[in-house]
Design a protein around this motif. Sequence first.
Motif, PDB file in Angstrom:
ATOM      1  N   SER A 195      33.397   5.408   2.782  1.00 22.95           N
ATOM      2  CA  SER A 195      32.513   5.454   3.973  1.00 22.95           C
ATOM      3  C   SER A 195      31.236   5.862   3.087  1.00 22.95           C
ATOM      4  CB  SER A 195      33.117   6.567   4.902  1.00 22.95           C
ATOM      5  OG  SER A 195      33.091   7.747   4.348  1.00 22.95           O
ATOM      6  N   VAL A 196      31.167   6.544   2.183  1.00 23.67           N
ATOM      7  CA  VAL A 196      29.889   6.891   1.416  1.00 23.67           C
ATOM      8  C   VAL A 196      29.032   5.895   1.012  1.00 23.67           C
ATOM      9  CG1 VAL A 196      28.779   8.311  -0.371  1.00 23.67           C
ATOM     10  CG2 VAL A 196      30.226   9.616   1.285  1.00 23.67           C
ATOM     11  N   GLY A 197      29.881   5.013   0.286  1.00 25.42           N
ATOM     12  CA  GLY A 197      29.233   3.699  -0.107  1.00 25.42           C
ATOM     13  C   GLY A 197      28.659   2.842   1.137  1.00 25.42           C
ATOM     14  N   ALA A 198      29.443   2.742   2.184  1.00 25.51           N
ATOM     15  CA  ALA A 198      28.998   2.028   3.207  1.00 25.51           C
ATOM     16  C   ALA A 198      27.687   2.486   3.892  1.00 25.51           C
ATOM     17  CB  ALA A 198      30.178   2.033   4.497  1.00 25.51           C
ATOM     18  N   LEU A 199      27.571   3.957   3.939  1.00 30.92           N
ATOM     19  CA  LEU A 199      26.462   4.598   4.629  1.00 30.92           C
ATOM     20  C   LEU A 199      25.337   4.509   3.715  1.00 30.92           C
ATOM     21  CD1 LEU A 199      27.944   8.157   5.769  1.00 30.92           C
ATOM     22  CD2 LEU A 199      26.938   6.460   7.223  1.00 30.92           C
ATOM     23  N   VAL A 200      25.360   4.350   2.508  1.00 30.14           N
ATOM     24  CA  VAL A 200      24.423   4.253   1.426  1.00 30.14           C
ATOM     25  C   VAL A 200      23.860   2.817   1.649  1.00 30.14           C
ATOM     26  CG1 VAL A 200      23.681   3.717  -0.767  1.00 30.14           C
ATOM     27  CG2 VAL A 200      24.774   5.831  -0.172  1.00 30.14           C
ATOM     28  N   ALA A 201      24.813   1.785   1.642  1.00 29.89           N
ATOM     29  CA  ALA A 201      24.375   0.553   1.786  1.00 29.89           C
ATOM     30  C   ALA A 201      23.894   0.082   3.248  1.00 29.89           C
ATOM     31  CB  ALA A 201      25.692  -0.448   1.617  1.00 29.89           C
ATOM     32  N   LEU A 202      24.229   0.693   4.093  1.00 28.64           N
ATOM     33  CA  LEU A 202      23.859   0.461   5.567  1.00 28.64           C
ATOM     34  C   LEU A 202      22.273   0.926   5.614  1.00 28.64           C
ATOM     35  CD1 LEU A 202      23.890   0.190   8.747  1.00 28.64           C
ATOM     36  CD2 LEU A 202      24.704   2.637   8.852  1.00 28.64           C
ATOM     37  N   TYR A 203      22.050   2.203   4.990  1.00 30.46           N
ATOM     38  CA  TYR A 203      20.579   2.408   5.077  1.00 30.46           C
ATOM     39  C   TYR A 203      19.765   1.893   3.990  1.00 30.46           C
ATOM     40  CZ  TYR A 203      21.042   6.090   8.568  1.00 30.46           C
ATOM     41  OH  TYR A 203      21.367   6.534   9.688  1.00 30.46           O
ATOM     42  N   GLU A 204      20.195   1.651   2.940  1.00 28.83           N
ATOM     43  CA  GLU A 204      19.314   0.266   2.118  1.00 28.83           C
ATOM     44  C   GLU A 204      19.038  -0.758   2.712  1.00 28.83           C
ATOM     45  OE1 GLU A 204      20.948   1.814  -2.275  1.00 28.83           O
ATOM     46  OE2 GLU A 204      21.989   0.061  -1.380  1.00 28.83           O
ATOM     47  N   ARG A 205      20.067  -1.427   3.720  1.00 30.96           N
ATOM     48  CA  ARG A 205      19.605  -2.575   4.089  1.00 30.96           C
ATOM     49  C   ARG A 205      18.746  -2.185   5.394  1.00 30.96           C
ATOM     50  NH1 ARG A 205      21.235  -8.446   3.084  1.00 30.96           N
ATOM     51  NH2 ARG A 205      22.924  -7.095   1.601  1.00 30.96           N
ATOM     52  N   ALA A 206      19.080  -1.377   6.054  1.00 30.95           N
ATOM     53  CA  ALA A 206      17.974  -1.190   7.342  1.00 30.95           C
ATOM     54  C   ALA A 206      16.548  -0.943   6.828  1.00 30.95           C
ATOM     55  CB  ALA A 206      18.514   0.187   7.967  1.00 30.95           C
ATOM     56  N   VAL A 207      16.408  -0.069   5.606  1.00 31.93           N
ATOM     57  CA  VAL A 207      15.062  -0.176   5.098  1.00 31.93           C
ATOM     58  C   VAL A 207      14.523  -1.554   4.637  1.00 31.93           C
ATOM     59  CG1 VAL A 207      13.772   0.735   3.104  1.00 31.93           C
ATOM     60  CG2 VAL A 207      15.348   2.582   4.353  1.00 31.93           C
ATOM     61  N   GLY A 208      15.413  -2.321   4.145  1.00 31.29           N
ATOM     62  CA  GLY A 208      15.012  -3.545   3.790  1.00 31.29           C
ATOM     63  C   GLY A 208      14.533  -4.367   4.921  1.00 31.29           C
ATOM     64  N   ILE A 209      15.203  -4.245   6.011  1.00 33.26           N
ATOM     65  CA  ILE A 209      14.730  -5.102   7.257  1.00 33.26           C
ATOM     66  C   ILE A 209      13.700  -4.516   7.912  1.00 33.26           C
ATOM     67  CG2 ILE A 209      15.778  -5.788   9.642  1.00 33.26           C
ATOM     68  CD1 ILE A 209      18.537  -6.059   8.204  1.00 33.26           C
ATOM     69  N   TYR A 210      13.530  -3.174   7.878  1.00 32.37           N
ATOM     70  CA  TYR A 210      12.496  -2.482   8.646  1.00 32.37           C
ATOM     71  C   TYR A 210      11.232  -2.955   7.874  1.00 32.37           C
ATOM     72  CZ  TYR A 210       9.512   0.676  11.187  1.00 32.37           C
ATOM     73  OH  TYR A 210       8.417   1.430  11.854  1.00 32.37           O
ATOM     74  N   ALA A 211      11.315  -2.949   6.544  1.00 32.25           N
ATOM     75  CA  ALA A 211      10.134  -3.043   5.744  1.00 32.25           C
ATOM     76  C   ALA A 211       9.455  -4.633   6.144  1.00 32.25           C
ATOM     77  CB  ALA A 211      10.229  -3.344   4.332  1.00 32.25           C
ATOM     78  N   SER A 212      10.587  -5.408   6.177  1.00 29.18           N
ATOM     79  CA  SER A 212      10.109  -6.803   6.628  1.00 29.18           C
ATOM     80  C   SER A 212       9.452  -6.982   7.869  1.00 29.18           C
ATOM     81  CB  SER A 212      11.603  -7.561   6.534  1.00 29.18           C
ATOM     82  OG  SER A 212      11.199  -9.213   6.645  1.00 29.18           O
ATOM     83  N   LEU A 213       9.962  -6.359   8.915  1.00 27.50           N
ATOM     84  CA  LEU A 213       9.472  -6.325  10.371  1.00 27.50           C
ATOM     85  C   LEU A 213       8.122  -5.661  10.308  1.00 27.50           C
ATOM     86  CD1 LEU A 213      12.389  -4.774  12.403  1.00 27.50           C
ATOM     87  CD2 LEU A 213      11.619  -7.037  12.289  1.00 27.50           C
ATOM     88  N   ILE A 214       7.961  -4.856   9.334  1.00 31.48           N
ATOM     89  CA  ILE A 214       6.474  -4.291   9.394  1.00 31.48           C
ATOM     90  C   ILE A 214       5.633  -4.625   8.057  1.00 31.48           C
ATOM     91  CG2 ILE A 214       7.077  -2.185  10.575  1.00 31.48           C
ATOM     92  CD1 ILE A 214       6.792  -0.710   7.963  1.00 31.48           C
ATOM     93  N   ASN A 215       6.097  -5.817   7.536  1.00 30.43           N
ATOM     94  CA  ASN A 215       5.570  -6.413   6.534  1.00 30.43           C
ATOM     95  C   ASN A 215       4.817  -5.493   5.381  1.00 30.43           C
ATOM     96  OD1 ASN A 215       4.325  -8.959   5.213  1.00 30.43           O
ATOM     97  ND2 ASN A 215       2.230  -8.489   6.478  1.00 30.43           N
ATOM     98  N   ILE A 216       5.669  -4.859   4.680  1.00 30.54           N
ATOM     99  CA  ILE A 216       5.171  -3.819   3.488  1.00 30.54           C
ATOM    100  C   ILE A 216       6.227  -4.332   2.387  1.00 30.54           C
ATOM    101  CG2 ILE A 216       3.919  -2.294   4.782  1.00 30.54           C
ATOM    102  CD1 ILE A 216       7.021  -0.947   3.558  1.00 30.54           C
ATOM    103  N   ASN A 217       5.896  -3.894   1.198  1.00 28.98           N
ATOM    104  CA  ASN A 217       6.646  -4.334  -0.148  1.00 28.98           C
ATOM    105  C   ASN A 217       7.377  -2.563  -0.088  1.00 28.98           C
ATOM    106  OD1 ASN A 217       7.867  -3.762  -2.319  1.00 28.98           O
ATOM    107  ND2 ASN A 217       5.913  -4.351  -3.381  1.00 28.98           N
ATOM    108  N   ALA A 218       8.460  -2.747   0.161  1.00 24.34           N
ATOM    109  CA  ALA A 218       9.539  -1.529   0.281  1.00 24.34           C
ATOM    110  C   ALA A 218       9.953  -1.062  -1.186  1.00 24.34           C
ATOM    111  CB  ALA A 218      10.826  -1.664   1.148  1.00 24.34           C
ATOM    112  N   TYR A 219       9.654  -1.806  -2.032  1.00 25.95           N
ATOM    113  CA  TYR A 219      10.304  -1.598  -3.430  1.00 25.95           C
ATOM    114  C   TYR A 219       9.321  -1.153  -4.578  1.00 25.95           C
ATOM    115  CZ  TYR A 219      13.467  -4.051  -0.732  1.00 25.95           C
ATOM    116  OH  TYR A 219      14.212  -4.545   0.284  1.00 25.95           O
ATOM    117  N   HIS A 220       8.039  -0.689  -4.136  1.00 27.49           N
ATOM    118  CA  HIS A 220       7.154  -0.087  -5.233  1.00 27.49           C
ATOM    119  C   HIS A 220       6.960   1.222  -4.716  1.00 27.49           C
ATOM    120  CE1 HIS A 220       3.046  -1.794  -3.178  1.00 27.49           C
ATOM    121  NE2 HIS A 220       4.045  -1.200  -2.519  1.00 27.49           N
TER     122      HIS A 220
END
Length: 623
Positions: free
Chosen positions: A503-528
């Motif tokens: 479940s901890v692995g899942a939580l980490v993955a859930l938030y990593e992906r939510a950040v990636g998707i949200y970054a795309s919605l607001i058109n920013i580079n989430a990785y620098h």
Amino acid sequence: MASSISAGLALKLSPQRLTDKSFQFSSHLQFRNPSLVSYPLPTTGTVHLRPPRVAREVSPVSISDSANDVVVSSKSPRLEKDPQALWKRYVDWLYQHKELGLYLDVSRVGFTDEFFREMEPRLQKAFKDMVDLEKGAIANPDEGRMVGHYWLRNPKLAPKPFLTQQIENTLDRICDFAEQVISGKIRPPQKSSFTQILSIGIGGSALGPQFVAEALAPDNPPLKIRFIDNTDPAGIDHQIAQLGSELESTLVIVVSKSGGTPETRNGLLEVQKAFREAGLDFSKQGVAITQENSLLDNTARIEGWLARFPMFDWVGGRTSEMSAVGLLAAALQGIDIREMLTGAALMDEANRTTLVKNNPAALLALCWYWATDGVGSKDMVVLPYKDSLLLFSRYLQQLVMESLGKEFDLDGNRVNQGITVYGNKGSTDQHAYIQQLRDGVHNFFVTFIEVLRDRPPGHDWELEPGVTCGDYLFGFLQGTRSALYSNDRESITVTVQEVTPRSVGALVALYERAVGIYASLININAYHQPGVEAGKKAAGEVLALQKRVLAVLNEASCKQPVEPLTLEEIADRCHAPDDIEMIYKIIAHMAANDRALIAEGSCGSPRSIKVFLGECNVDEMYA
Ligand SMILES: O=P(O)(O)OC[C@H]1O[C@H](O)[C@H](O)[C@@H](O)[C@@H]1O
């Protein structure tokens, strides 16, 4: 209600929400005098404006901008309060991942169907971005890097076979190394086995391992872990003192992707000194996790450390929990790291569906967008009701804030994006700041993390007839959720059955992906993280100035008689008159640490002080 706003300032928007810098030109937005707007106005289509900056009201709002003749009318319904309608909303929106036993409830976020529809095309674009990213696109364009943390839990996804090989080999090596350390096959020179881990690292090289240790380490782990995650000498001394004679059986893991982070380097040097003083050979107990050929990697290689594990160029610090950074420490504590990876892989799989309602990360990102108007207008309060998840909010702070907190978007527009994250745990925080959340400034939304299983089976005990301690925890969570909602405070609830590696692995993955998707919605580079460099550079300049101050003081202190200097004189001789305030602070800090003497005056009245050094270093004068 009507209020004036100046050009480009916040426009209130609901139910037809402004969905970003751009939003659909509709009857809600009428430009009565298009010539006053600085860019061509389409009669239909998309109009670009600055996004709203004020907290969204829940009551009907009408704002007029007399300067630009912009009128925005919005009628946002209050949050649904009818219990039956709410129950229906709960059931309609409840996301469940059967295999993971994870639920996501977004029913207490008040987004409308219209908003959901509006966001659909943008989410589809975000999904496409994630597909490209997973295929190895340069998703971090500023640094020209691929972003591959999803490959770590599904190596076959990696775009090149040699990358798959690297990931699998590293994982095998980690498991093998941990097994040999735990069994005592790999041991320190003077003891039969390692008993302690001292992990030195900062930011992404510490927060994941700290969170996971707190969440998952058994009560009696094969190796206990402690951390040095700062350049605070007293903090470092404390960790070393706590180890005491167990330094002999301490495995020191030095973690730094870049291999050159000053705090980590300092921690290493301090620990190496402690080893020397204890007559121990550090190299026999040191392990490095870093990029190949970094300064740290070269040091470890040249000094012949016990082991080195790679940190891949395409894994960012804040998404490195499933790399050697997180996995080695976890495995050494007896945590099932393959289960963590499985949990993350299952969650990733779920987050690949393009059906938004069935995609938990997209639902999270959508809620963030709704709650913060897509501009971070509200803070994310993360409240796990479980002690072992205490550090989740701290971990998320870096993941979310370092990823989303950006000055410019991908097109170079200044956007100053981000979402503030804070929180500790429930119910503890109810006795600290929930008062303000319920009744005070309305600038947040909450994420509750609920764990269904209170304690391991067989340990249940009713402290009152029919009521356990865990029932109280459950009651406090549900009560706070209801109390906040009744006062129009929105919340998300993530529920897991138990806190397990999966479940901890899942939580980490859930938030990593939510950040990636949200970054795309607001058109920013989430990785620098360009902003982090500014502070590092400035710190370097302070230290360089300190060296010049020392040289000037040294020269004056070598004179006969010694020549105490005023701050102005020091600044002058450093050719840095504009840095006098910083020079004062440098002197005050050195004086507090017995490295500079104040001949006259006191630090409280800077103009009065005259400074000299206790010792004159003649060699340095001519260096
Ligand atoms: O792993 P390191 O290279 O030592 O970096 C440690 C940390 O340094 C900086 O603060 C970065 O902004 C973080 O993202 C990173 O996690």
